[in-house]
Write an enzyme that holds these catalytic residues in place. Structure first.
Site, PDB file in Angstrom:
ATOM      1  N   ASP A 155      -8.853 -28.814   6.044  1.00 40.80           N
ATOM      2  CA  ASP A 155      -8.844 -29.898   5.974  1.00 40.80           C
ATOM      3  C   ASP A 155      -9.767 -30.833   7.036  1.00 40.80           C
ATOM      4  O   ASP A 155     -10.112 -30.629   7.928  1.00 40.80           O
ATOM      5  CB  ASP A 155      -7.544 -30.761   7.155  1.00 40.80           C
TER       6      ASP A 155
ATOM      7  N   PHE B 130      -2.658 -31.568  12.762  1.00 37.97           N
ATOM      8  CA  PHE B 130      -2.092 -32.873  11.771  1.00 37.97           C
ATOM      9  C   PHE B 130      -3.407 -33.034  10.227  1.00 37.97           C
ATOM     10  O   PHE B 130      -4.071 -32.897  10.509  1.00 37.97           O
ATOM     11  CB  PHE B 130      -3.143 -33.985  12.481  1.00 37.97           C
TER      12      PHE B 130
ATOM     13  N   LYS C  75     -10.776 -39.812   4.833  1.00 37.88           N
ATOM     14  CA  LYS C  75     -11.312 -41.352   5.621  1.00 37.88           C
ATOM     15  C   LYS C  75     -12.324 -42.016   5.316  1.00 37.88           C
ATOM     16  O   LYS C  75     -11.852 -43.011   5.240  1.00 37.88           O
ATOM     17  CB  LYS C  75     -10.850 -40.454   6.871  1.00 37.88           C
TER      18      LYS C  75
HETATM   19  C1  PLP Z   1      -5.795 -38.804   8.660  1.00 40.90           C
HETATM   20  C2  PLP Z   1      -5.580 -37.311   8.568  1.00 40.90           C
HETATM   21  C3  PLP Z   1      -3.976 -36.667   7.575  1.00 40.90           C
HETATM   22  C4  PLP Z   1      -4.174 -38.320   7.148  1.00 40.90           C
HETATM   23  O1  PLP Z   1      -4.223 -38.366   6.130  1.00 40.90           O
HETATM   24  P1  PLP Z   1      -3.776 -40.430   5.652  1.00 40.90           P
HETATM   25  O2  PLP Z   1      -4.793 -40.799   4.834  1.00 40.90           O
HETATM   26  O3  PLP Z   1      -3.105 -40.359   6.904  1.00 40.90           O
HETATM   27  O4  PLP Z   1      -2.491 -39.910   4.462  1.00 40.90           O
HETATM   28  C5  PLP Z   1      -4.561 -35.766   7.003  1.00 40.90           C
HETATM   29  N1  PLP Z   1      -5.410 -34.808   7.627  1.00 40.90           N
HETATM   30  C6  PLP Z   1      -6.120 -35.067   8.800  1.00 40.90           C
HETATM   31  C7  PLP Z   1      -6.875 -34.137   9.899  1.00 40.90           C
HETATM   32  C8  PLP Z   1      -6.337 -36.655   9.446  1.00 40.90           C
HETATM   33  O5  PLP Z   1      -6.714 -36.522  10.511  1.00 40.90           O
END
Ligand code: PLP
Length: 402
Positions: free
Chosen positions: A222, A137, A251
C-alpha cells in the site's frame, strides 16, 4: 461570510465525523496556506501528504484549467490521451506492468483485494486470506477497514469481510508463521503512515518477497502515502529494491485532485477481465491531466534527489532537537515523511504550532507527523525548527510524560 458563521454551518448540516481544526482555509501558494482572515501558515502537512508540489503549482493549475476548458469527464467507455500518458509514466517508472485508475486510496486498495481474489479464482485455488500488519491503515471501506488494524474502529461496523490476519509489523517470522494453505497475499505499507511513520526494515521487505515467491502468495504494497516522491524515491518499493506483485498509489498522485491507482505485474493484472471491476469517474481526463502535470515534475531525478536532501536535513534538525530536549522521543521516517514522539502533549503542541503559523499532522495520539510539500526549502525548514524549538523548550511543555 464570517468565520463563526461558516463553522456554524458545518455544525448544523454535516454529519458529525470530523473534529475539524477551527480554521477556514481559503487559498494557498507554494508551501504557504492562508485562512479567510488573511493569516498565513507554513504548511508541514500538505493536506495529508497530498499536495506534494505545494499549493497553486503553476503547471498543475494550468493543466486543470486547460483540461476543464476542453473536457472534464467522458467515462471509461472511451480513450483519453492524458489517461494513457499517465499510465505509461507510472508503469515505466515502477515495478508494475499495468494500471487501473480509481478515485481514492481505499478504493485502490479495495481493487487490490479484488484483483487478488480474481487471480487465485482463475487458478482454481480457494485462497482468500490476507495477512496484514499491526498498526496498518488501508482505508475506510468495509474490506479496507477489515484490513486495518483498529479494533476500536471496526467494532461498530461488524460483520466485516473476514479473512484478514494481523501480525506484528517488521517481524518476518510472524508473517511466515501466519501463512496457511488459504493465504492469498501479504499486504503492508513500506513505511506505515497513520500507524506511526514506521519504515519497514530492508530485511523484512526482502524477506516478504522471498516468502511470497516460495509460498505462491502475492505481495501487496500500500503506497497510498509513500508513493509519488514522498520518501525521496518515486515509489518506496524502489528505495528497498523490492518489487511487489500489486501496489497502490493515491494521496500525492494528483497533487490534490482525487485520483488513485492500482498497479500490478502482468501475471496478476491479466486476471482482470472486462466487467470484473470498474469506476464511473476514475481517471477522468481532468484528474489525469492534473496527475500528469504532477508526476512529470516529481519524476525528475533532480527533484527526487532534492527531496532526499531536504528530508535528511529535516530529520537531522529534528534529531538534534530530540537530543537536546529530554522528553522528545526518537525521530523516524523516510524522505519527507517524518515523525517525532511527543507523548501526551501531542495535541497541545499541534495547536501551539498552529497559533504560531505552522500546520502539522499527528500520527496516532503520541506522535507529531511532518509531511510538508516536497518543494520545501531548507530556509523554510529552519523557520519551522526555530518555532518548534522555542515551543518544546518552553517550560510549559516540560512536564510532558512520554
Ligand atoms: C490515506 C491512506 C489510505 C486511504 O486513502 P483514502 O483516499 O482516504 O481512501 C489508505 N492507505 C494508506 C497507507 C493511507 O495513508
Amino acid at each position: 461570510m464570517q468565520t463563526n458563521e461558516i463553522i456554524g454551518l458545518e455544525n448544523k448540516y454535516h454529519m458529525n465525523l470530523y473534529n475539524r481544526i477551527p480554521l477556514v482555509l481559503e487559498r494557498g501558494n507554494g508551501v504557504y496556506l492562508y485562512d479567510n482572515e488573511g493569516n498565513c501558515y507554513l504548511d508541514f502537512a500538505a493536506g495529508i501528504a497530498v499536495n506534494s508540489l505545494g499549493h497553486n503549482d503553476p503547471d498543475v493549475t494550468k493543466a486543470i484549467k486547460d483540461q476543464a476548458e476542453k473536457l472534464i469527464h467522458g467515462s471509461n467507455l472511451y480513450h483519453y490521451e492524458s489517461q494513457n500518458k499517465l499510465a505509461k509514466i507510472l508503469v515505466g517508472n515502477s515495478s508494475a506492468d499495468r494500471v487501473f485508475f480509481a478515485n481514492s486510496g481505499a478504493e485502490a486498495n479495495e481493487a487490490a483485494l479484488k484483483l487478488t481474489r480474481r487471480y487465485f479464482y482463475n487458478q482454481n485455488q480457494p485462497k482468500h486470506e490476507i495477512i496484514v500488519a499491526d498498526r496498518s491503515f488501508h482505508g475506510r471501506t468495509l474490506a479496507t477497514l477489515a484490513a486495518t488494524d483498529r479494533p476500536k474502529y471496526q467494532k461498530p461496523f461488524q460483520p466485516l469481510p473476514t479473512g484478514f490476519k494481523v501480525v506484528p509489523f517488521n517481524d518476518l517470522k510472524a508473517a511466515e508463521d501466519a501463512i496457511t494453505p488459504e493465504t492469498a497475499a501479504i499486504m503492508v505499507e513500506p513505511v506505515q503512515g497513520e500507524g506511526g511513520v514506521r519504515p519497514a526494515s530492508q530485511d523484512y521487505l526482502t524477506g516478504l518477497r522471498k516468502l511470497a515467491d516460495e509460498k505462491n502468495i502475492l505481495l501487496i504494497f500500500d503506497e497510498v502515502q509513500t508513493g509519488i516522491g514522498r520518501t525521496g524515491h518515486f515509489f518506496a518499493h524502489q528505495a528497498y529494491g523490492v518489487e511487489p506483485d500489486i501496489f497502490t498509489s493515491a494521496k500525492a498522485l494528483g497533487n490534490g485532485v482525487p485520483i488513485s491507482a492500482l498497479l500490478a505485474k502482468e501475471k496478476v493484472a491479466k486476471s482482470f477481465q472486462p466487467g470484473d471491476h470498474a469506476t464511473t469517474y476514475g481517471g477522468n481526463p481532468l484528474v489525469c491531466s492534473a496527475a500528469l502535470a504532477t508526476v512529470n515534475k516529481i519524476i525528475q531525478p533532480d527533484f527526487l534527489s532534492s527531496v532526499r536532501e531536504t528530508g535528511q536535513y529535516l530529520k537531522e534538525s529534528l534529531e538534534n532537537l530530540s537530543e537536546e530536549v529530554s522528553w522528545l522521543g526518537p525521530v523516524r521516517g523516510m524522505g519527507l515523511l517524518l515523525a517525532v514522539k511527543t507523548g501526551d502533549k501531542t495535541k497541545e503542541l499541534m495547536t501551539a504550532l498552529r497559533k504560531q503559523g505552522i500546520l502539522v499532522l499527528t500520527a496516532g495520539e503520541d506522535l507529531l507527523r511532518f509531511a510538508p510539500p516536497l518543494i520545501i526549502k531548507k530556509e523554510e525548514i529552519d523557520q519551522f525548527i526555530k518555532v518548534f524549538k522555542s515551543l518544546v523548550k518552553d517550560p510549559a511543555f516540560n512536564r510532558i510524560n512520554l
